[in-house]
Design a protein around this motif. Sequence first.
Motif, PDB file in Angstrom:
ATOM      1  N   ALA A   1     -34.991  27.337  97.961  1.00  0.00           N
ATOM      2  CA  ALA A   1     -34.907  28.624  98.658  1.00  0.00           C
ATOM      3  C   ALA A   1     -33.786  29.428  98.012  1.00  0.00           C
ATOM      4  CB  ALA A   1     -34.631  28.397 100.140  1.00  0.00           C
ATOM      5  N   LYS A   2     -34.072  30.710  97.732  1.00  0.00           N
ATOM      6  CA  LYS A   2     -33.094  31.556  97.050  1.00  0.00           C
ATOM      7  C   LYS A   2     -32.864  32.858  97.804  1.00  0.00           C
ATOM      8  CE  LYS A   2     -35.050  34.380  93.494  1.00  0.00           C
ATOM      9  NZ  LYS A   2     -35.170  35.547  94.264  1.00  0.00           N
ATOM     10  N   VAL A   3     -31.845  33.578  97.401  1.00  0.00           N
ATOM     11  CA  VAL A   3     -31.630  34.931  97.911  1.00  0.00           C
ATOM     12  C   VAL A   3     -32.816  35.758  97.410  1.00  0.00           C
ATOM     13  CG1 VAL A   3     -30.144  36.953  97.803  1.00  0.00           C
ATOM     14  CG2 VAL A   3     -29.123  34.665  97.944  1.00  0.00           C
TER      15      VAL A   3
ATOM     16  N   ALA B   1     -29.836  29.373  97.128  1.00  0.00           N
ATOM     17  CA  ALA B   1     -29.525  29.472  95.704  1.00  0.00           C
ATOM     18  C   ALA B   1     -29.350  30.949  95.351  1.00  0.00           C
ATOM     19  CB  ALA B   1     -30.638  28.839  94.875  1.00  0.00           C
ATOM     20  N   THR B   2     -28.373  31.233  94.507  1.00  0.00           N
ATOM     21  CA  THR B   2     -28.033  32.613  94.181  1.00  0.00           C
ATOM     22  C   THR B   2     -27.453  32.720  92.778  1.00  0.00           C
ATOM     23  OG1 THR B   2     -26.717  34.543  94.867  1.00  0.00           O
ATOM     24  CG2 THR B   2     -25.728  32.386  95.225  1.00  0.00           C
ATOM     25  N   THR B   3     -27.514  33.918  92.209  1.00  0.00           N
ATOM     26  CA  THR B   3     -26.854  34.182  90.925  1.00  0.00           C
ATOM     27  C   THR B   3     -25.449  34.730  91.139  1.00  0.00           C
ATOM     28  OG1 THR B   3     -27.811  36.406  90.839  1.00  0.00           O
ATOM     29  CG2 THR B   3     -29.030  34.629  89.727  1.00  0.00           C
ATOM     30  N   ALA B   4     -25.094  35.018  92.373  1.00  0.00           N
ATOM     31  CA  ALA B   4     -23.802  35.634  92.684  1.00  0.00           C
ATOM     32  C   ALA B   4     -22.652  34.655  92.489  1.00  0.00           C
ATOM     33  CB  ALA B   4     -23.797  36.155  94.123  1.00  0.00           C
TER      34      ALA B   4
ATOM     35  N   GLY C   1     -36.892  29.733  93.808  1.00  0.00           N
ATOM     36  CA  GLY C   1     -36.673  29.707  92.369  1.00  0.00           C
ATOM     37  C   GLY C   1     -36.587  28.272  91.896  1.00  0.00           C
ATOM     38  N   VAL C   2     -36.831  28.061  90.619  1.00  0.00           N
ATOM     39  CA  VAL C   2     -36.818  26.718  90.035  1.00  0.00           C
ATOM     40  C   VAL C   2     -35.464  26.493  89.363  1.00  0.00           C
ATOM     41  CG1 VAL C   2     -37.918  25.168  88.390  1.00  0.00           C
ATOM     42  CG2 VAL C   2     -39.307  26.768  89.729  1.00  0.00           C
TER      43      VAL C   2
END
Length: 116
Positions: A56-58, A77-80, A102-103
């Motif tokens: 599970a992602k933003v 999960a995040t890129t931040a 996302g994977v």
Amino acid sequence: MAKNFIQPGHVVTVPAPASVASGALVQVGVLVGVAQFAAEPAEPVEIALEGVHELAKVSAQAWTVGQAIYISSTGLATTATAAGNVFIGVALAAAANPSPTGVVRLNGAAPAAPAA
């Protein structure tokens, strides 16, 4: 094998920090893994520290392959790179904005903070 060897460490058992669902990210300090089953607070739960998982992602983020991925304060999960977010691995597939998952190839454990 060394006499002090305990286990391979791909999956480890930790006390659940809160109620967790199977497949959810679990964070204990800088250790982050994917819950292998549901658990209630303080119950032992096995978490996978390695491997490729759909997480599970933003939703409002687009991901590119190879992008660094962190766990957010909300457990997504995040890129931040916000303060308190812990590095967990890298994106292995592009993810659209919006998208719920996302994977990610898990890193095993967050790198140690640099010495001051």
